[in-house]
Design an enzyme around this catalytic site. Structure first.
Site, PDB file in Angstrom:
ATOM      1  N   LYS A  79       0.862  -1.195   0.000  1.00  0.00           N
ATOM      2  CA  LYS A  79       0.000   0.000   0.000  1.00  0.00           C
ATOM      3  C   LYS A  79       0.895   1.242   0.000  1.00  0.00           C
ATOM      4  O   LYS A  79       1.876   1.302   0.749  1.00  0.00           O
ATOM      5  CB  LYS A  79      -0.906  -0.035   1.239  1.00  0.00           C
ATOM      6  CG  LYS A  79      -1.931   1.102   1.306  1.00  0.00           C
ATOM      7  CD  LYS A  79      -2.885   0.909   2.497  1.00  0.00           C
ATOM      8  CE  LYS A  79      -3.937   2.012   2.575  1.00  0.00           C
ATOM      9  NZ  LYS A  79      -4.894   1.813   3.681  1.00  0.00           N
ATOM     10  N   SER A 160      -9.940   2.263   2.631  1.00  0.00           N
ATOM     11  CA  SER A 160      -8.994   2.930   1.780  1.00  0.00           C
ATOM     12  C   SER A 160      -8.028   2.005   1.053  1.00  0.00           C
ATOM     13  O   SER A 160      -7.408   2.427   0.077  1.00  0.00           O
ATOM     14  CB  SER A 160      -8.182   3.928   2.622  1.00  0.00           C
ATOM     15  OG  SER A 160      -7.398   3.265   3.589  1.00  0.00           O
ATOM     16  N   SER A 184     -10.327   0.040   7.023  1.00  0.00           N
ATOM     17  CA  SER A 184      -9.740   0.048   5.674  1.00  0.00           C
ATOM     18  C   SER A 184      -9.050  -1.224   5.221  1.00  0.00           C
ATOM     19  O   SER A 184      -8.637  -1.321   4.075  1.00  0.00           O
ATOM     20  CB  SER A 184      -8.756   1.202   5.541  1.00  0.00           C
ATOM     21  OG  SER A 184      -9.470   2.384   5.290  1.00  0.00           O
TER      22      SER A 184
END
Ligand code: GLN
Length: 494
Positions: A79, A160, A184
């Site tokens: 990420k 997210s 998330s």
């Protein structure tokens, strides 16, 4: 030969260690899938050379008879909230565009030390603020999943960690890192039919992760199944003196401890989560989960978490408050973007940089956060929200005197289409309603796929555990996984 991108973490690790294929072959296979899936926009940057270089090292180590790390030869997605030395790290924000850290986050370093390679930096909601990956400066991610209505509406991969969820479910990587501040990891995992675990707050070091809300942020893995999550988490977790909130505890052998026999365990069903108008398919999958856990030997009991309905409002005060403070550092001086209009003084430069660099959702959170922390409103909002947070923690504490884990849906609905929610921030925030309580209480929580809804889209079940009891969470997740028999995959259209 089997398509190596069909293999998960455990199968790749074992296949490489056993000489069935090389780490370079595995890296090449995933690199090729990534190159062919640009339309999904799951990666902000791909780093095929990074993956190949680590793979070459693993192959050489194996040939030399050296002991291999726990993730030797497994290529993963990172990420883009984790600082990676020499590789652009943006938090999906314009304000950090071009920022290339001189250091490596603790979690990513641990993964490389375990022998993993990096396939690329994954897209996300800007500064991890969002539930659909639509707040990214680099454009939204498109979920590989589509509704079964024959249309081709583009679906949200959740957020997210939407790049992570899309990439794992589209076979662009066997596993990815995620971060979870208020859902998330779990919500995007649920939307894309994969598994993800947020460990107890403090298990994974936050050092080198772009901060959103420091008292809530936790890193965790997203992967195809529970075992792969356990393997990843073992590599990611561990005490770090560089993070003052890091837990000084040894990392249990979660993979070796996996056990789907839940005899003697009690599972709590929180009645407050049965909200009015709960989606019928979500309610049905929750009932399925209850039956599966009973079948695994658990006793299922009703529990009460009385302050649940205050969790979401408390979260949307505390998280923006911390964000407004954390994001003060982006001023055009130290990192990334600098907007210096002609004749501008320092104040003008700050204002211009922040106006140009932050997206609308980030600005909204900074405004909310600054407001709730302002002298006149601090007690009414921030202090009150912190009190509510304590009550929510007590709810869980009380519940865990009666049960070992809690079972609930991960999300109130399946995935929604891109653009269907962006104009209504409150509706978007409601997505987090089942995820946020465990975040506020710092508890380990996981989502595992439970089935498909009437639209042909995945639904997840959430398991919440006692502090430090990731093993209990993983084991209940495994019991569900074995019974749900979830094998659905998105049809390949990209
Ligand atoms: N969707 C939530 C938010 O927008 C959670 C985000 C997260 O966990 N990073 O704040």
């Amino acid at each position: 030969m089997t398509d190596l991108t069909d293999l998960g973490v455990a199968a790749l690790r074992d296949g490489i260690a056993g000489g069935d294929f090389t780490a370079v072959e595995a890296a090449e296979a995933f690199n090729a899938n990534i190159a062919a899936a640009g339309v999904l926009n799951a990666f902000i940057v791909a780093t095929p050379e990074h993956a190949l270089e680590s793979a070459r090292k693993v192959d050489a180590d194996r040939a030399a008879g050296k002991t291999l790390g726990k993730l030797a030869g497994v290529p993963i997605g990172m990420k883009d909230l984790f600082a990676t030395k020499g590789v652009q790290t943006t938090a999906a924000s314009h304000i950090l565009e071009g920022f290339t850290p001189e250091y490596e986050s603790t979690v990513s370093q641990k993964l490389w030390d375990a022998g993993a390679g990096m396939l690329g930096k994954l897209n996300l909601d800007q500064f991890a603020m969002g539930s659909s990956n639509e707040t990214s400066y680099f454009g939204n991610v498109i979920s590989p999943w589509r509704r079964c209505d024959g249309g081709n509406a583009a679906m949200a991969p959740g957020g997210s960690s939407g790049g992570s969820s899309a990439a794992v479910s589209a076979r662009l990587c066997p596993a990815a890192t995620g971060t979870d501040t208020g859902g998330s990891i779990r919500q995007p995992a649920a939307f894309t039919g994969i598994s993800g675990i947020k460990p107890t707050y403090g298990r994974c070091s936050r050092w080198g992760i772009v901060a959103f809300a420091s008292s809530l942020d936790q890193a965790g893995p997203m992967a195809r199944d529970v075992r792969d999550c356990a393997i990843m988490l073992e590599a990611m977790a561990g005490f770090d003196p560089k993070d003052t909130t890091s837990l000084d505890l040894s990392v249990p052998a979660w993979e070796a401890g996996l056990n789907a026999n839940l005899k003697g365990k009690k599972v709590g069903i929180p009645r407050e989560y049965r909200v009015e108008g709960l989606d019928a398919d979500v309610a049905k999958s929750w009932d399925d989960g209850v039956a599966w856990l009973k079948d695994a030997g658990a006793e299922v009991i009703d529990i009460s978490l009385p302050h649940t309905k205050y969790a979401l409002p408390a979260y949307y005060i505390i998280a923006p408050a911390e964000a407004s403070s954390n994001l003060a550092r982006y001023d055009g001086v130290r990192y990334g973007l600098r907007d210096l209009p002609d004749g501008a003084n320092l104040q003008d430069m700050y204002a211009a940089t922040r106006a140009a660099g932050f997206g609308a959702e980030v600005k909204r959170r900074i405004l909310i956060g600054t407001y709730v922390l302002s002298a006149g409103f601090y007690d009414a909002y921030y202090t009150q929200a912190q009190k509510v947070r304590t009550l929510i923690s007590h709810d869980f504490k009380n519940a865990f005197t009666e049960c070992d884990v809690i079972l609930a849906p991960t999300t109130p609905t399946g995935a929604f289409g891109l653009g269907e929610m962006v104009s209504d921030p409150l509706a978007m925030y409601l997505n987090d309603v089942f995820a946020v309580p465990a975040s506020l209480a710092g508890l380990p929580a996981m989502s595992v796929p439970a089935g498909l809804n009437r639209e042909g889209l995945p639904l997840g079940l959430q398991i919440v555990g006692r502090p430090f009891d990731e093993q209990g969470v993983l084991n209940a997740g495994l019991a569900i996984e074995q019974r749900a028999g979830f094998t659905a995959r998105p049809g390949k259209w990209w």
